[in-house]
Design an enzyme around this catalytic site. Structure first.
Site, PDB file in Angstrom:
ATOM      1  N   ASP A  65       0.264   1.053   5.652  1.00  0.00           N
ATOM      2  CA  ASP A  65       1.316   0.467   6.495  1.00  0.00           C
ATOM      3  C   ASP A  65       2.181   1.523   7.165  1.00  0.00           C
ATOM      4  OD1 ASP A  65       0.214  -1.809   5.582  1.00  0.00           O
ATOM      5  OD2 ASP A  65       1.851  -2.345   4.235  1.00  0.00           O
ATOM      6  N   GLU A  85      -3.905  -1.020  -5.326  1.00  0.00           N
ATOM      7  CA  GLU A  85      -3.391   0.174  -6.063  1.00  0.00           C
ATOM      8  C   GLU A  85      -3.358  -0.058  -7.567  1.00  0.00           C
ATOM      9  OE1 GLU A  85      -1.968  -1.253  -3.366  1.00  0.00           O
ATOM     10  OE2 GLU A  85      -2.926   0.193  -2.022  1.00  0.00           O
ATOM     11  N   ASP A 118      -7.579  -4.852   0.157  1.00  0.00           N
ATOM     12  CA  ASP A 118      -6.194  -4.403   0.344  1.00  0.00           C
ATOM     13  C   ASP A 118      -5.455  -4.533  -0.987  1.00  0.00           C
ATOM     14  OD1 ASP A 118      -3.845  -3.718   1.666  1.00  0.00           O
ATOM     15  OD2 ASP A 118      -3.494  -5.731   2.448  1.00  0.00           O
TER      16      ASP A 118
HETATM   17  C1  NOJ Z   1      -0.754  -4.885   3.402  1.00  0.00           C
HETATM   18  C2  NOJ Z   1      -1.721  -4.179   4.291  1.00  0.00           C
HETATM   19  O1  NOJ Z   1      -1.504  -2.800   4.259  1.00  0.00           O
HETATM   20  C3  NOJ Z   1      -1.616  -4.739   5.687  1.00  0.00           C
HETATM   21  O2  NOJ Z   1      -2.497  -4.072   6.541  1.00  0.00           O
HETATM   22  C4  NOJ Z   1      -1.917  -6.230   5.644  1.00  0.00           C
HETATM   23  O3  NOJ Z   1      -1.762  -6.774   6.934  1.00  0.00           O
HETATM   24  C5  NOJ Z   1      -0.957  -6.919   4.685  1.00  0.00           C
HETATM   25  N1  NOJ Z   1      -1.042  -6.299   3.383  1.00  0.00           N
HETATM   26  C6  NOJ Z   1      -1.268  -8.406   4.546  1.00  0.00           C
HETATM   27  O4  NOJ Z   1      -2.530  -8.589   4.014  1.00  0.00           O
END
Ligand code: NOJ
Length: 924
Positions: A590, A513, A510
């Site tokens: 998200d 980017e 995660d």
């Molecule tokens: C951002 C991610 O997109 C999300 O899915 C995750 O729960 C949070 N970071 C925390 O790791």
């Protein structure tokens, strides 16, 4: 300070819309601003020539042609080098891959090029297509000796036409928007005439600021841009990832689509803003007046910030685009069709074929930020069994670590992960842990120390260690572009390094980017330095920004392979680039528990599939906010048709495991998830056809028949799973009547065997069933299934198959292997072709899938049931009295009547095995 920043980042508060002021628009960056001026200038002066090809410089050898591009308005400027290479489609050996490479000769600084083999395969691994060169008056033609693929180069102004299928498909630089900004010393003399966009706007060439951050730009301007026209194209598709409709021209966005991988908090829909990943590929659908269609593709894998403008609005017979990147080289590919399928074959020829995932990862995934501790996690696992809901993979988010130090476990909450791992193993399930790229700056953290001691962290412009803020607080960011840094990263996955490791402990990458909470646009400064394959830290972050996540993902997959070479890796990534399909799955980040986000997931996922990345999904039922019960239900009903199906939730949301919203919803989710598992053999076959032959898993309705113009009108709400299963999303609250468009042919209701088939080629008004979304199966399809509900996919390994045949004449495939190892690459698989002619159902070995090479499947070479327990024939004109296997055994047939008078006939226990040849005859 960083704690406050994290709190702001986490909290959804009452606002639910992106703060746009944090992210640069096209004209807020100087290279965009000046390109706009360049476009206006060139388009306002029809006679203006900036680039011309010097025919005396043309050299050709084998599959390559080189020439110089001169700057018409300043003879003192060194020409550009143009190199064309021609390749064959790996799958069928046909022509139609042209690579056009443009760079400056003897640049002041090296212009960044991706290492061959990483995103794009090495030249020597591609099959050359020999060409013949012919000179004409003012042009040069370069034709494949294989067939009707050619390139026509117009000398002045320079223009390249890509010709295949007997027609000009694409024109490069027909609007003369080619802009190549050569590196120069600060204060260098101005050009004598128009050479590039810097001549029209010399501001901010060596420094610029945005949002309180200054980019020092020590090397000055280096943008590259060009226009591409798609002749007679109704539209172009692709350019993932953007939260927009599938038709890129049809979206009619005035601003160009942006590529700059970013962590966009609460992203907006229907805007061209950048998101987490970038695949600079489009597929065009060209339609002639006769109605005949062909497809072509254009791919520009430049990993710096990019913009692509798509204009299908001019009412002219072509879709016009222009492409602009901040730095690097122009490395462009033209792909012939004739259909979108062949465009994708060529794309995979160039970028590589996908990785076959472990079968468990095609089941349901259960995630939450965060399961509190081992007990909580074990409890969730247990509850799935108590509620009799299958699932395969449990996910642990960042809170499971010790202070967000990846490869560690929380000292109290996850002190005994082995208990959890054992519980999961006992129920034949898997665990995923999160491994982000930011590494906590902590001298007591071994990962940090190792990376630092090897000098593998990204540097600032002054070659100091770069620190940024993310979940752990002050963090350093490995230089994943450096192969040596990646090699070290792989060692962290070794069994003796990562505590409580297992050969099949999977990973989630995660924030790659990379997300930097205190950085410009929530990412790393562009003037940071990487080593990549250089000797020293000399590559600017701007040059490689969009491949940072790609390399993090790649290194993680390699880590899993180092740990256990014969266990298939699984790594989910948020950030990606062209070629990430070779590594693993992608999700759309998200999203929100809102109907519009459910709706946009359809074009976002289909677009990814058209960009070669089929192992994709969106968080169900939306990451931020609490879903209303109807949305929750509808999203799971849709999610079972995503290639990657994961329930996930933001930290601040209410618990939302399937049993949390009452009995009715629990039952509905159970039924729907069961359907997902019943369809696993079909999913698995589709994954094999994707990984081994490049066929996308989700497809727009028009994929098989682009002449069906009505299909384009429904591309944002309908999609095909493979070629034969059509899914219509329910995208609005309280929708009780739905318009369902079915392409030509006849379509059976997936949910009701008794329902009369519907006639395709038109829309139908359909009542929305509260328990599922509309799904139809094309008459002529054969779908393999497994009908028994188990805990997980691995628990189904010994279950027999049910084969469902739709219609009087039908065909289909079934692929199977052990689901977990790489033994399939050595022939340990079954790939069968099933065909039905109205009387006889024949099973025989199918033609090999491209990447399976000469390997012939071998039944019995892996442990999985190949037995068929039931054959179901839907839509027979009369009821069979019996069935026999090549005249030997005779079986009873039970039949039921359909609403239209046709029959559904079932042969129970037909005593046949997949992977062996047999013929079953129905006796009427
Ligand atoms: C951002 C991610 O997109 C999300 O899915 C995750 O729960 C949070 N970071 C925390 O790791």
């Amino acid at each position: 300070m960083w704690r406050a920043l994290i709190a702001i980042y986490i909290s959804t508060g009452s606002v639910d819309c992106v703060d746009r002021s944090k992210f640069r628009t096209f004209e807020q960056g100087s290279f965009g601003r000046r390109y706009r001026k360049y476009i206006n200038k060139v388009e306002g002066d029809a006679g203006l020539v900036v680039h011309k090809l010097d025919p005396s410089t043309i050299k050709s050898s084998g599959n390559k042609v080189q020439a110089s591009l001169l700057f018409a308005n300043d003879a003192s400027v060194k020409p550009l080098l143009l190199e064309l290479s021609f390749f064959l489609n790996d799958v069928d050996g046909s022509c139609g891959i042209v690579r056009a490479f443009v760079t400056e000769k003897d640049p002041l600084h090296p212009r960044f090029r991706l290492t061959p083999g990483d995103v794009v395969r090495k030249d020597e691994d591609l099959q050359p297509d020999q060409v013949a060169v012919t000179e004409g008056a003012g042009f040069t033609e370069i034709a494949s000796t294989r067939g009707a693929c050619k390139v026509k180069l117009q000398h002045s102004p320079f223009q390249l036409e890509f010709v295949a299928h007997g027609r000009v498909l694409q024109k490069l630089n027909s609007r003369r928007l080619l802009n190549f900004e050569r590196y120069r010393a600060k204060g260098a003399q101005a050009h004598a005439g128009l050479v590039d966009a810097t001549d029209l706007d010399p501001n901010n060439l060596f420094e610029e600021s945005f949002g309180g951050h200054t980019d020092s730009k020590p090397r000055g301007p280096a943008a590259v841009g060009v226009d591409v026209a798609f002749e007679d194209a109704v539209d172009v598709f692709g350019l993932a990832e953007h939260a927009v409709g599938l038709g890129l021209g049809e979206n009619r966005l005035p601003e160009p689509y942006r590529f700059f991988n970013l962590d966009v908090f609460e992203y907006a829909l229907d805007v061209p803003m950048a998101l987490y990943g970038a695949i600079p590929l489009v597929t065009a659908i060209h339609r002639e007046k006769s109605g005949e269609t062909v497809a072509s593709g254009f791919f520009f894998p430049n990993p710096s910030e990019g913009f692509v403008h798509v204009d299908a609005s001019k009412g002219s017979p072509q879709t016009e685009t222009w492409w602009l990147f901040e730095s690097g080289v122009m490395d462009m590919f033209f792909f012939a069709g004739p259909g979108p399928q062949e465009v994708l074959q060529r794309y995979h020829t160039v970028t590589g074929f996908p990785r076959m995932p472990p079968i468990s990862t095609l089941g349901k995934h259960q995630s939450r930020w965060n399961y509190v501790d081992v007990e909580d996690s074990i409890g969730v696992n247990r509850k799935f069994d108590q509620h009799d809901i299958p699932y395969d993979v449990l996910w642990l988010d960042i809170e499971h670590t010790d202070s967000k130090k990846y490869f560690t476990w929380h000292p109290s909450h996850f002190a005994q992960p082995d208990k959890l791992l054992a519980a999961l193993e006992a129920s034949k399930r898997k665990l995923v842990t999160i491994i982000d790229p930011h590494i906590k700056k902590d001298s007591g953290y071994d990962v940090y120390n190792k990376m630092k001691n090897h000098d593998f962290f990204t540097k600032t412009k002054d070659k100091q260690l770069y620190d940024g803020w993310c979940w752990p607080g002050t963090s350093s960011y490995p230089d994943f572009c450096n192969p040596e840094a990646r090699r070290l990263w792989t060692t962290f996955f070794k069994m003796d390094y990562y505590p409580h490791n297992r050969p099949d402990l999977y990973t989630w990458n995660d924030m790659n980017e990379p997300s930097v909470f205190n950085g410009p646009e929530v990412t790393m400064p562009r003037d940071n330095l990487h080593k990549c394959s250089e000797k020293d830290y000399e590559v600017e972050h701007r040059d490689v920004h969009n491949v940072y996540g790609f390399y993090h993902h790649m290194a993680t997959v390699e880590g899993q392979l180092v740990r256990a070479p014969n266990v298939r890796p699984f790594v989910l990534t948020r950030s990606f680039f062209a070629g990430s399909h070779k590594h693993g799955a992608i999700w759309t980040g998200d999203n929100m528990a809102k109907w519009e986000h459910l709706a946009i997931s359809v074009p976002m996922l289909v677009s990814l599939c058209l960009c070669g990345a089929s192992f994709v999904g969106a968080d169900v039922p939306g990451f931020f906010f609490d879903p209303e019960p109807e949305l929750f239900r509808r999203w799971h009903q849709l999610g079972i048709w995503y290639p990657f199906y994961r329930g996930h939730a933001h930290l601040e949301t209410k618990r939302r495991e399937p049993w949390m919203l009452g009995k009715e919803i629990t039952e509905n989710v159970r039924e729907q998830v069961t359907v997902r598992y019943q369809m696993l053999p079909t999913w698995y076959t589709l994954f094999a056809q994707w990984a081994l032959a490049g066929q996308p898993i989700l497809r727009p309705l028009w994929f098989q028949d682009a002449a069906d113009s009505e299909a384009f009108r429904h591309q944002n709400t309908h999609f095909l799973l493979g070629s034969d299963v059509l899914v219509r999303a329910i995208t609005k609250r309280g929708e009780d009547t739905l318009n369902v468009y079915l392409p030509s042919g006849s379509w059976f209701d997936f949910w009701s065997m008794e329902a009369a088939p519907l006639v395709g080629g038109k829309s139908h008004s359909v009542k929305a069933d509260p328990s599922h979304v509309p799904v139809y199966v094309r008459a002529g399809a054969i779908l393999p299934k497994k009908m028994r509900r188990r805990r997980s996919s691995l628990a189904m390994a010994s279950d027999p198959y049910t084969i469902v045949v739709y219609g009087e004449k039908a065909g289909g495939h079934v692929y199977m292997d052990d689901g977990q190892s790489h033994d399939f690459m050595r022939g340990h698989f079954v790939y069968d072709k099933l065909s039905f002619d109205g009387q006889e159902l024949v099973s025989e070995p199918a033609q090999t899938l491209h990447m399976a090479g000469a390997a012939k499947g071998a039944a019995g070479s892996f442990k999985q049931s190949t037995a068929v327990e039931r054959l179901v024939f839907v839509g027979l004109p009369s009821s069979p009295v019996s069935a026999d296997m090549e005249g030997k055994e005779t079986f009873q047939v039970t039949s039921t009547r359909m609403q239209n008078g046709a029959w559904v006939a079932t042969v129970k226990k037909p005593l046949c095995q997949l992977g062996t040849a047999w013929k079953l005859r129905l006796r009427f």
